[in-house]
Write a protein that holds these residues in place. Structure first.
Motif, mmCIF file in Angstrom:
data_model
loop_
_atom_site.group_PDB
_atom_site.id
_atom_site.type_symbol
_atom_site.label_atom_id
_atom_site.label_comp_id
_atom_site.label_asym_id
_atom_site.label_seq_id
_atom_site.Cartn_x
_atom_site.Cartn_y
_atom_site.Cartn_z
ATOM 1 N N TYR A 112 0.860 -1.194 0.000
ATOM 2 C CA TYR A 112 0.000 0.000 0.000
ATOM 3 C C TYR A 112 0.885 1.228 0.000
ATOM 4 O O TYR A 112 1.878 1.297 0.731
ATOM 5 N N SER A 113 0.531 2.208 -0.834
ATOM 6 C CA SER A 113 1.275 3.463 -0.851
ATOM 7 C C SER A 113 0.368 4.594 -1.312
ATOM 8 O O SER A 113 -0.364 4.449 -2.299
ATOM 9 N N THR A 114 0.419 5.714 -0.605
ATOM 10 C CA THR A 114 -0.345 6.892 -1.009
ATOM 11 C C THR A 114 0.233 8.131 -0.342
ATOM 12 O O THR A 114 0.931 8.044 0.682
ATOM 13 N N MET A 115 -0.050 9.268 -0.933
ATOM 14 C CA MET A 115 0.222 10.568 -0.316
ATOM 15 C C MET A 115 -1.065 11.378 -0.214
ATOM 16 O O MET A 115 -1.038 12.597 -0.088
ATOM 17 N N THR A 116 -2.190 10.679 -0.275
ATOM 18 C CA THR A 116 -3.506 11.302 -0.164
ATOM 19 C C THR A 116 -4.080 11.044 1.223
ATOM 20 O O THR A 116 -4.181 9.882 1.641
ATOM 21 N N ASP A 117 -4.415 12.090 1.963
ATOM 22 C CA ASP A 117 -4.927 12.032 3.332
ATOM 23 C C ASP A 117 -3.852 11.640 4.345
ATOM 24 O O ASP A 117 -3.905 12.041 5.495
ATOM 25 N N THR A 118 -2.913 10.840 3.918
ATOM 26 C CA THR A 118 -1.799 10.421 4.748
ATOM 27 C C THR A 118 -0.573 10.277 3.857
ATOM 28 O O THR A 118 -0.625 10.593 2.670
ATOM 29 N N ASP A 119 0.544 9.847 4.412
ATOM 30 C CA ASP A 119 1.799 9.759 3.647
ATOM 31 C C ASP A 119 2.521 8.484 4.051
ATOM 32 O O ASP A 119 3.461 8.506 4.837
ATOM 33 N N VAL A 120 2.050 7.335 3.514
ATOM 34 C CA VAL A 120 2.587 6.050 3.943
ATOM 35 C C VAL A 120 2.869 5.131 2.768
ATOM 36 O O VAL A 120 2.177 5.157 1.742
ATOM 37 N N THR A 121 3.905 4.321 2.938
ATOM 38 C CA THR A 121 4.139 3.148 2.101
ATOM 39 C C THR A 121 4.357 1.969 3.032
ATOM 40 O O THR A 121 5.086 2.081 4.025
ATOM 41 N N ILE A 122 3.709 0.847 2.717
ATOM 42 C CA ILE A 122 3.900 -0.384 3.475
ATOM 43 C C ILE A 122 4.385 -1.461 2.518
ATOM 44 O O ILE A 122 3.741 -1.752 1.505
ATOM 45 N N TYR A 123 5.541 -2.014 2.817
ATOM 46 C CA TYR A 123 6.128 -3.077 2.012
ATOM 47 C C TYR A 123 5.930 -4.433 2.684
ATOM 48 O O TYR A 123 5.982 -4.536 3.916
ATOM 49 N N ARG A 124 5.737 -5.470 1.876
ATOM 50 C CA ARG A 124 5.784 -6.844 2.375
ATOM 51 C C ARG A 124 7.172 -7.402 2.096
ATOM 52 O O ARG A 124 7.695 -7.249 0.981
ATOM 53 N N THR A 125 7.772 -8.034 3.076
ATOM 54 C CA THR A 125 9.106 -8.597 2.888
ATOM 55 C C THR A 125 9.024 -10.091 2.565
ATOM 56 O O THR A 125 7.952 -10.703 2.635
ATOM 57 N N THR A 126 10.167 -10.655 2.250
ATOM 58 C CA THR A 126 10.241 -12.058 1.864
ATOM 59 C C THR A 126 10.420 -12.982 3.070
ATOM 60 O O THR A 126 10.602 -14.189 2.894
ATOM 61 N N THR A 127 10.385 -12.420 4.277
ATOM 62 C CA THR A 127 10.596 -13.222 5.468
ATOM 63 C C THR A 127 9.498 -12.967 6.486
ATOM 64 O O THR A 127 8.633 -12.121 6.288
ATOM 65 N N THR A 128 9.523 -13.719 7.574
ATOM 66 C CA THR A 128 8.497 -13.610 8.613
ATOM 67 C C THR A 128 9.077 -12.968 9.877
ATOM 68 O O THR A 128 10.287 -12.881 10.047
ATOM 69 N N TYR A 129 8.173 -12.552 10.761
ATOM 70 C CA TYR A 129 8.619 -12.011 12.040
ATOM 71 C C TYR A 129 9.415 -13.056 12.820
ATOM 72 O O TYR A 129 10.431 -12.738 13.446
ATOM 73 N N ALA A 130 8.932 -14.299 12.779
ATOM 74 C CA ALA A 130 9.614 -15.371 13.513
ATOM 75 C C ALA A 130 11.020 -15.587 12.985
ATOM 76 O O ALA A 130 11.965 -15.783 13.776
ATOM 77 N N ALA A 131 11.185 -15.537 11.673
ATOM 78 C CA ALA A 131 12.517 -15.739 11.088
ATOM 79 C C ALA A 131 13.453 -14.592 11.442
ATOM 80 O O ALA A 131 14.644 -14.795 11.714
ATOM 81 N N ILE A 132 12.939 -13.373 11.458
ATOM 82 C CA ILE A 132 13.766 -12.216 11.833
ATOM 83 C C ILE A 132 14.202 -12.336 13.285
ATOM 84 O O ILE A 132 15.366 -12.097 13.625
#
Length: 277
Positions: A112-132
């Motif tokens: 998700y990415s926008t600069m409308t109403d807010t200013d955010v980008t959210i990336y999905r990574t190739t790994t999991t929280y548990a692996a990190i």
């Protein structure tokens, strides 16, 4: 915007990269502070960011990285534009508590990415929280799902500069206008958070809970009115206020409602109020 690095070099030379972190303003309310450090923050090529989870995220979910919409590698989203499901191979330097880079995470999607109403980008990574956690001993930062409170003591933690700014939430801005973009219900910092170019996308952390309440994104540099790098505040009656030297962030409490099981984006989910394509 607390603009990406290359556009900020001249102002950084003046501000001084090696300057000491800002001194925290007095807390408006008594609270037992938690330890806020660099663990879970990331450095991007031109911005800052953080590994985030939501209250209902599972350890086996793909890890997400939060930064600004204006940090998107393909350029600023246009006013009214919302990007979802865009392929990405962007890399992020993962930091530990002391700010040392301990590994590299890689995206496979711009969720998700926008600069409308807010200013955010959210990336999905190739790994999991548990692996990190297993590999690096680092846990994600949790995004608070309730509106932040004025007076709250906060820290803006920049993975790019490995620098922390301490201040308080001064208040909230009905509309924050910068160039062609308008953001709603923005966070205004007290003056001690004098963020600079490259801090864009830094998590804004409530020091009493350790949770992310906003994402750092801009400040009025030159005292200009509503121009790029010089946002202005607009109230419900249309009155405009310019606060030179004051910096801002965009709230993140609306984001968790838009993600369902498996950290999957669902803009049609009940309670999801993020802008839609």
């Amino acid at each position: 915007m607390n603009k990406p690095l290359l556009a900020a070099l001249s102002s950084l030379a003046i501000a001084g990269v090696g300057a000491a972190p800002a001194v925290a303003a007095p807390q408006a309310k008594a609270a037992a502070a938690v330890t806020v450090n660099f663990a879970g923050t990331v450095s991007l090529s031109n911005c800052s960011g953080s590994v985030i989870r939501f209250p209902n995220s599972a350890d086996t979910d793909p890890a997400l990285v939060l930064t600004n919409g204006h940090c998107l590698e393909t350029g600023f989203p246009a006013p009214g534009q919302v990007i979802t499901g865009q392929s990405s191979s962007r890399s992020f330097g993962l930091l530990n508590a002391s700010g040392s880079r301990v590994g590299t995470l890689r995206a496979n999607q711009v969720v998700y990415s926008t600069m409308t109403d807010t200013d955010v980008t959210i990336y999905r990574t190739t790994t999991t929280y548990a692996a990190i956690r297993s590999t690096y001993g680092i846990s994600p930062l949790t995004v608070q799902d309730t509106h932040p409170t004025a007076g709250t003591a906060i820290k803006v933690v920049s993975g790019y500069w490995k620098r922390t700014y301490s201040c308080n939430i001064d208040g909230f801005v009905y509309r924050l206008k910068e160039g062609d973009w308008t953001w709603k219900d923005s966070v205004r910092y007290t003056s001690a958070c004098n963020t600079i170019g490259g801090t864009s996308g830094s998590p804004v952390i409530d020091t009493s809970t350790g949770k992310v309440v906003a994402v750092n994104n801009t400040g009025n540099e030159d005292g200009e009115r509503c121009t790029e790098n010089n946002p202005c505040e607009v109230d419900e009656s249309g009155n405009v206020t310019v606060r030179q030297g004051i910096n801002y962030a965009e709230e993140t409490y609306l984001i968790p409602a838009c993600f369902t099981t498996g950290n999957k984006l669902n803009l049609s989910a009940a309670g999801c109020a993020l802008p839609k394509p």
